[in-house]
Motif scaffolding. Structure first.
Motif, mmCIF file in Angstrom:
data_model
loop_
_atom_site.group_PDB
_atom_site.id
_atom_site.type_symbol
_atom_site.label_atom_id
_atom_site.label_comp_id
_atom_site.label_asym_id
_atom_site.label_seq_id
_atom_site.Cartn_x
_atom_site.Cartn_y
_atom_site.Cartn_z
ATOM 1 N N LEU A 1 8.691 5.357 -3.399
ATOM 2 C CA LEU A 1 7.281 5.969 -3.623
ATOM 3 C C LEU A 1 6.945 7.114 -2.739
ATOM 4 O O LEU A 1 6.387 8.123 -2.978
ATOM 5 N N ASN A 2 7.479 7.009 -1.333
ATOM 6 C CA ASN A 2 7.106 7.904 -0.572
ATOM 7 C C ASN A 2 7.937 8.862 -0.007
ATOM 8 O O ASN A 2 7.712 9.716 0.643
ATOM 9 N N GLU B 1 0.790 -1.141 -0.008
ATOM 10 C CA GLU B 1 -0.161 -0.208 -0.074
ATOM 11 C C GLU B 1 0.914 1.216 -0.074
ATOM 12 O O GLU B 1 1.895 1.458 0.695
ATOM 13 N N GLU B 2 0.281 2.222 -0.491
ATOM 14 C CA GLU B 2 0.807 3.692 -0.582
ATOM 15 C C GLU B 2 0.557 4.551 0.397
ATOM 16 O O GLU B 2 -0.530 5.067 0.124
ATOM 17 N N TYR C 1 8.772 1.058 -2.038
ATOM 18 C CA TYR C 1 7.870 1.726 -1.236
ATOM 19 C C TYR C 1 8.471 2.842 -0.642
ATOM 20 O O TYR C 1 8.058 4.168 -0.689
ATOM 21 N N LEU D 1 6.061 8.795 -8.813
ATOM 22 C CA LEU D 1 4.880 9.300 -9.223
ATOM 23 C C LEU D 1 3.984 10.080 -8.293
ATOM 24 O O LEU D 1 4.358 10.243 -7.156
ATOM 25 N N VAL D 2 2.984 10.781 -8.906
ATOM 26 C CA VAL D 2 2.206 11.627 -8.214
ATOM 27 C C VAL D 2 1.355 10.609 -7.177
ATOM 28 O O VAL D 2 0.132 10.605 -7.623
ATOM 29 N N ASN D 3 1.613 10.461 -6.005
ATOM 30 C CA ASN D 3 0.715 9.620 -4.967
ATOM 31 C C ASN D 3 0.211 10.407 -3.972
ATOM 32 O O ASN D 3 0.370 11.736 -3.869
ATOM 33 N N ALA D 4 -0.226 9.859 -2.947
ATOM 34 C CA ALA D 4 -1.338 10.414 -1.885
ATOM 35 C C ALA D 4 -0.036 11.023 -1.017
ATOM 36 O O ALA D 4 0.026 12.229 -0.520
ATOM 37 N N GLN D 5 1.329 10.603 -1.056
ATOM 38 C CA GLN D 5 2.356 11.097 -0.181
ATOM 39 C C GLN D 5 2.957 12.270 -0.803
ATOM 40 O O GLN D 5 3.338 13.217 -0.097
ATOM 41 N N TYR D 6 2.999 12.407 -2.019
ATOM 42 C CA TYR D 6 3.493 13.519 -2.978
ATOM 43 C C TYR D 6 2.436 14.731 -2.702
ATOM 44 O O TYR D 6 2.950 15.792 -2.423
#
Length: 594
Positions: A277-278, A221-222, A274, A318-323
């Motif tokens: 990503l974060n 999970e992100e 992960y 990538l533009v994820n929730a953390q970004y």
């Protein structure tokens, strides 16, 4: 056709943002806390807006009238001790609803209508599912009673419903916890206390033990914050919802148990992905990263890894929730800078002037009378007429040694409440050092799983414009101070300047959880006396290698003793983070004048 599709996509995105803002504003308004970390459930809103709106109201009310994190922590600990998650969640949902609704509806009468429509929708969508379990039938009875329907029910269901109903007068979180615990132990698992312990035993579980249960699930999970923070937020979202717990959660719970998870190679690869990503891509290549880890991750940190990055905003995968979260925090930091522009400018000027005066004094040459050197013609008439006098002048050169500074900031979750103020103070320091030409680096650190993430916001000899990157400062997870200080000192020792200075902003509470890799030595949890002693050892080691180390303490007074043990006499206690730049300025002045 392509343009039409893009227009529809844009409309859908705008609609989603509109819904998110509506839910978020509702929670903020009810809770009165505009810093409440809200994750709007747009999917639930699209399914039924009344259920989603009532859940939002309830979540805001729970945060306002009770301690949601205390209740969520109880749920996590109960599950950790062996409770069945789906059943405990159903009980928790009913208890929270009963405790919160009377308080909200009294203050906001419009909630009464929203709740009725939400209950109607629940009966319509989940009636059959609720009839399939005892707790579902309890929920069904409560819904019907509130809607004014037939109150005829089994005696056992009535007893549980009445116990939940008593929470309508609850005044503190422990009342909800005791009721939920009592219902679980009498309805779901009568032998729980005998097998796993009573409520006191459950609440006594140490937080360091809790995160380990969810590692493998979280790898896929992100999520944005530390494992424990994620668990608490997830639990809070579930217990303030009317949605029925999904069957897949029940299956997942039955398979899970109280174990220490050992990660396999596949999981390790996912962990690394992960982290990228974060926290963003690393600015080191794989070979450089391995060499550093081999050299620095030893002793108490032998099963750990260092991860060097410029942050998710500078190098996103990538533009994820953390970004998105990091971008919002950076915007808040910049907004504070904009609103404090005159004060910031004044502080930078004062700090610059102080440092510049010290540097001028340090580099000025001084002339003194001497027996040799450059003759002083005005005194030649004294030769043979008066007592011998020094007829020459000698130029004494002051200390021209150079300085380099490293500012290392704790970016763990404990700093969350003051993120923008920390960023602003570090920016002031960096601007002043840039003004006087002292090379300096600004980094933050936090630890997620066994990765200590070192985020570089400006490099030593970077141009002034990189000071703006400091405003990307954001916090999350844990902190392994000893390893972070070791890594910062290693970089300083590679510099040519004679005077190397390391300034560490921390809360005096190094704390990290442990991940067991294949073949690892199952190291001790990095917390308490063990972590304090290790951090103190790294500070002493840096000083023995010629680095001046200043600890700036911004934690609670009860942790002062630990901070003193770590930094000795060279530490400063600041009750207000706004004094950070002033304290650093005084320390630098002292070293410059030395």
């Amino acid at each position: 056709m392509r343009e039409e599709y893009q227009v529809e996509e844009d409309r859908a995105e705008d609609r989603q943002m509109e819904i998110e803002n509506r839910i978020r504003n509702l929670m903020w308004t009810v809770s009165g806390d505009y810093e409440l970390d809200v994750k709007p459930d747009v999917e639930a809103f699209l399914k039924n807006k009344y259920i989603a709106l009532y859940d939002a109201v309830k979540q805001g009310g729970f945060a306002r009238y009770f301690q949601w994190n205390t209740f969520a922590m109880y749920v996590v600990k109960k599950i950790y001790c062996g409770a069945e998650e789906s059943s405990l969640m159903r009980i928790a949902q009913l208890c929270v609803d009963a405790a919160v609704y009377p308080k909200i509806s009294k203050e906001r009468p419009g909630v009464i209508q929203i709740r009725r429509k939400a209950y109607d929708a629940m009966l319509e969508h989940d009636f059959y599912k609720m009839t399939q379990s005892f707790l579902g039938r309890v929920k069904l009875a409560i819904l019907r009673r509130e809607l004014g329907g037939d109150e005829q029910m089994e005696q056992r269901i009535r007893e549980v419903a009445e116990e939940i109903r008593k929470l309508e007068t609850a005044e503190d979180t422990m009342e909800i916890i005791r009721t939920a615990d009592r219902i679980y132990n009498t309805v779901v698992d009568r032998g729980f206390e005998k097998k796993h312990g009573d409520l006191a035993h459950v609440l006594a579980v140490e937080t360091e033990e809790l995160a380990e249960a969810g590692w493998k699930d979280l790898l896929e999970e992100e999520l944005a914050d530390s494992v424990l923070e994620q668990m608490l937020e997830k639990v809070n979202s579930k217990v303030t919802s009317l949605e029925e717990i999904l069957d897949r959660d029940e299956e997942k719970t039955k398979k899970s148990g109280k174990t220490i998870v050992v990660l396999d190679q596949e999981a390790i690869a996912k962990m690394n992905h992960y982290i990228q990503l974060n926290f963003g891509r690393s600015y080191l290549n794989d070979l450089e990263q391995k060499r550093l880890n081999f050299r620095l991750c030893r002793g108490a940190h032998a099963d750990c890894s260092l991860y060097f990055t410029e942050g998710i905003l500078a190098s996103p995968v990538l533009v994820n929730a953390q970004y998105v979260n990091a971008k919002k925090q950076a915007d808040r930091n910049r907004l504070l800078l904009h609103n404090s522009k005159s004060v910031v400018k004044r502080n930078i000027e004062l700090m610059t002037d102080s440092l510049r005066r010290s540097l001028v004094r340090r580099t000025e040459n001084e002339e003194i009378p001497a027996d040799y050197g450059v003759i002083r013609p005005a005194l030649l008439w004294k030769v043979g007429r008066t007592e011998p006098e020094k007829l020459f002048r000698k130029v004494v050169k002051q200390n021209h040694s150079e300085f380099v500074v490293d500012v290392l900031m704790d970016a763990s979750g404990s700093q969350r409440d003051r993120q923008s103020r920390v960023a602003l103070q570090a920016y002031i320091i960096s601007e002043a050092l840039s003004n006087v030409g002292i090379p300096h680096r600004v980094m933050s650190f936090c630890t997620f799983w066994d990765y200590t993430v070192m985020q570089r916001m400006r490099e030593y000899d970077a141009p002034r414009k990189e000071n703006q990157n400091i405003l990307n400062y954001t916090t999350s997870s844990n902190n392994r101070d000893g390893l972070a200080i070791r890594a910062a000192a290693d970089s300083l020792l590679a510099r040519e300047e004679e005077n190397r200075i390391l300034i560490v902003l921390s809360d005096g509470r190094p704390n990290d959880v442990v991940v067991n890799r294949p073949g690892s030595r199952n190291p001790r949890p990095y917390c308490g006396e063990y972590a304090v002693s290790d951090t103190a050892k790294e500070v002493r080691k840096a000083r023995n290698l010629g680095i001046f180390v200043l600890g700036v303490f911004a934690g609670e007074e009860k942790d002062l003793a630990a901070e003193k043990k770590i930094f000795g006499k060279d530490f400063a206690y600041i009750r207000d983070i706004r004094n950070f730049s002033a304290v650093v300025c005084r320390y630098l002045q002292k070293l410059l004048d030395w």
